[in-house]
Design an enzyme around this catalytic site. Structure first.
Site, short mmCIF file in Angstrom:
data_model
loop_
_atom_site.label_atom_id
_atom_site.label_comp_id
_atom_site.label_asym_id
_atom_site.label_seq_id
_atom_site.Cartn_x
_atom_site.Cartn_y
_atom_site.Cartn_z
N GLU A 29 8.35 7.69 5.30
CA GLU A 29 7.55 7.86 4.07
C GLU A 29 6.66 9.09 4.17
O GLU A 29 6.40 9.60 5.26
CB GLU A 29 6.65 6.64 3.86
CG GLU A 29 7.40 5.35 3.77
CD GLU A 29 7.09 4.56 2.52
OE1 GLU A 29 6.89 5.16 1.45
OE2 GLU A 29 7.04 3.35 2.64
N ARG B 224 9.14 -6.01 -7.86
CA ARG B 224 8.69 -5.65 -6.50
C ARG B 224 7.49 -6.51 -6.10
O ARG B 224 7.38 -6.93 -4.96
CB ARG B 224 8.34 -4.16 -6.45
CG ARG B 224 8.05 -3.69 -5.02
CD ARG B 224 7.97 -2.19 -4.93
NE ARG B 224 6.84 -1.66 -5.68
CZ ARG B 224 6.65 -0.37 -5.92
NH1 ARG B 224 7.50 0.53 -5.45
NH2 ARG B 224 5.61 0.04 -6.62
N LYS C 10 4.32 -4.41 -0.76
CA LYS C 10 3.15 -3.57 -1.12
C LYS C 10 1.87 -4.35 -0.81
O LYS C 10 1.14 -4.77 -1.71
CB LYS C 10 3.25 -3.16 -2.58
CG LYS C 10 2.52 -1.85 -2.88
CD LYS C 10 3.06 -1.20 -4.12
CE LYS C 10 2.15 -0.13 -4.68
NZ LYS C 10 1.93 1.03 -3.82
N1 PLP Z 1 5.53 4.50 -0.69
C1 PLP Z 1 4.30 3.97 -0.63
C2 PLP Z 1 3.75 3.58 0.70
C3 PLP Z 1 3.54 3.80 -1.81
O1 PLP Z 1 2.31 3.31 -1.77
C4 PLP Z 1 4.11 4.18 -3.04
C5 PLP Z 1 3.38 3.97 -4.29
O2 PLP Z 1 3.57 3.01 -4.96
C6 PLP Z 1 5.40 4.73 -3.06
C7 PLP Z 1 6.07 4.87 -1.87
C8 PLP Z 1 6.04 5.13 -4.34
O3 PLP Z 1 6.49 4.01 -5.06
P1 PLP Z 1 6.60 4.05 -6.64
O4 PLP Z 1 7.51 5.18 -6.97
O5 PLP Z 1 7.18 2.75 -7.01
O6 PLP Z 1 5.24 4.27 -7.15
C1 COI Z 2 1.19 4.42 -6.44
O1 COI Z 2 1.82 5.47 -6.51
O2 COI Z 2 1.08 3.62 -7.36
C2 COI Z 2 0.53 4.03 -5.22
O3 COI Z 2 0.46 2.88 -4.94
C3 COI Z 2 -0.11 5.05 -4.42
C4 COI Z 2 -1.47 4.63 -4.12
C5 COI Z 2 -1.68 3.78 -2.96
C6 COI Z 2 -2.57 5.40 -4.63
#
Ligand code: PLP
Ligand code: COI
Length: 340
Positions: free
Chosen positions: A221, A83, A185
């Site tokens: 989201e 990612r 991200k």
């Molecule tokens: N959506 C956003 C905007 C996020 O910052 C995160 C955190 O990483 C997620 C979703 C969840 O992603 P993940 O499950 O890869 O941590």
């Molecule tokens: C994560 O779940 O890793 C995120 O990025 C959330 C965060 C911005 C605290």
């Protein structure tokens, strides 16, 4: 024997703690250097860095878990590396080799082993890789030098409730544009989220629900987490859109729902005016893990799912399997776990 760090593991929130060592690698003249661990948690960069002016930067988030036997393991770090590279392509930063990304995470966890919370303490070690464009560069163009760094800290729950439900509210603001950087991200998406988050918190909600930026009719989201709902006929449903961050936890839950719980799964539109189709709902992410959604306020009306005080049975099952895999108590699908 690692050192004693004197931390009250069960009372940790999601806050910065300076740990002993972090990894730093520099990209210059078209290539990455070896990288090294350093005690210094302060970066010294040019005032003209693209990361400071034009948001040319990105980050990732993953965790290290202590198993019952005292071992330490990472959950799907290859997915975070992939990612980050998708983000890097979107904002013209150099790719980081997957092995270098994973190796940096392993080095940082090993170097800070004393900070990996004990099994069943309710805490985990949060790992934060990031990349920034640096160097003297005032034009709006990609930087010629980059820093990739990884640091870590022990954390507790991101949303206060843990496995107790919390409420969310929709917002009129967007975190990303329809074909912008929602699936990447990048920090800019989070800058855009600060104000709607503050307003939601001031009104007593855990965070806000972002609707699709084009029509504002579909859920995208849940703050810094993805949304899932369980329909009345037991399907696991999660929104599909170009402007959602592809959550590794969400894709893991899609797999768990289908293969461990024999549920039908769907990635598709979730209309804010059709919340009645769900008997349970949740937010999922690395930091959020699975946080049950008690209710969602929209246009002044609170829609309650299973309960505002108790987690629903399917959300609980999903949580137990995910948690069990992450902590080594449930057999993981192939290649999901990297032992340290
Ligand atoms: N959506 C956003 C905007 C996020 O910052 C995160 C955190 O990483 C997620 C979703 C969840 O992603 P993940 O499950 O890869 O941590
Ligand atoms: C994560 O779940 O890793 C995120 O990025 C959330 C965060 C911005 C605290």
């Amino acid at each position: 024997m690692s050192k004693d760090v004197n931390i009250d593991w069960s009372n940790l929130g999601f806050s910065y703690i300076k740990t002993d060592l972090r990894y730093v690698s520099i990209w210059k003249d078209g290539k990455w250097d070896e990288g090294m661990l350093t005690e210094d948690n302060i970066l010294h960069i040019s005032e003209a860095s693209t990361a400071l002016h034009y948001g040319q930067q990105c980050f990732e988030g993953l965790k290290a878990y202590r198993t019952k036997e005292g071992k330490i393991q990472l959950f799907r770090p290859d997915q975070n590396a992939k990612r980050m590279n998708n983000t890097n392509k979107r904002i013209l930063m150099p790719e980081i080799p997957e092995e270098k990304f994973i190796d940096a995470c392993i080095k940082v966890v090993k170097a800070n082993e004393a900070y990996v919370p004990p099994y069943e303490s309710g805490a985990t070690l949060y790992i934060r890789p990031f990349m920034i464009g640096v160097g003297d560069n005032i034009g709006v163009k990609p930087a010629e030098q980059y820093i990739f760094s990884v640091f870590c800290m022990p954390v507790g729950p991101y949303f206060k409730g843990g496995l107790s439900p919390v409420n969310f509210t929709t917002t009129a603001f967007d975190r990303a544009a329809p074909y912008g950087t929602g699936m990447a991200k990048v920090g800019g998406n989070y800058a855009a989220s600060l104000k709607p988050h503050k307003t939601a918190a001031e009104n007593g909600f855990a965070d806000c629900i972002y609707l699709d930026p084009k029509t504002h009719t579909k859920i995208e989201e849940v703050g810094a987490a993805n949304f899932f709902g369980i329909t009345k006929d037991n399907k696991f449903v999660t929104p599909k859109s170009e402007s959602i961050l592809p959550s590794i936890t969400k894709y893991s839950l899609l797999h768990i729902a289908e293969n461990y719980l024999n549920m039908q799964v769907e990635e598709r539109d979730v209309f804010i005016d059709n919340l009645d189709e769900f008997k349970e709902a949740g937010a999922c992410g690395t930091a959020a893990v699975i946080t049950p959604i008690g209710g969602i306020e929209h246009n002044g009306k609170l829609h309650v799912f299973y309960s505002e005080t108790e987690v629903g049975p399917i959300t609980r099952k999903l949580y137990d399997i995910l948690y069990g895999i992450q902590f080594g108590d449930v057999e993981a699908p192939k290649d999901w776990i990297v032992e340290i």
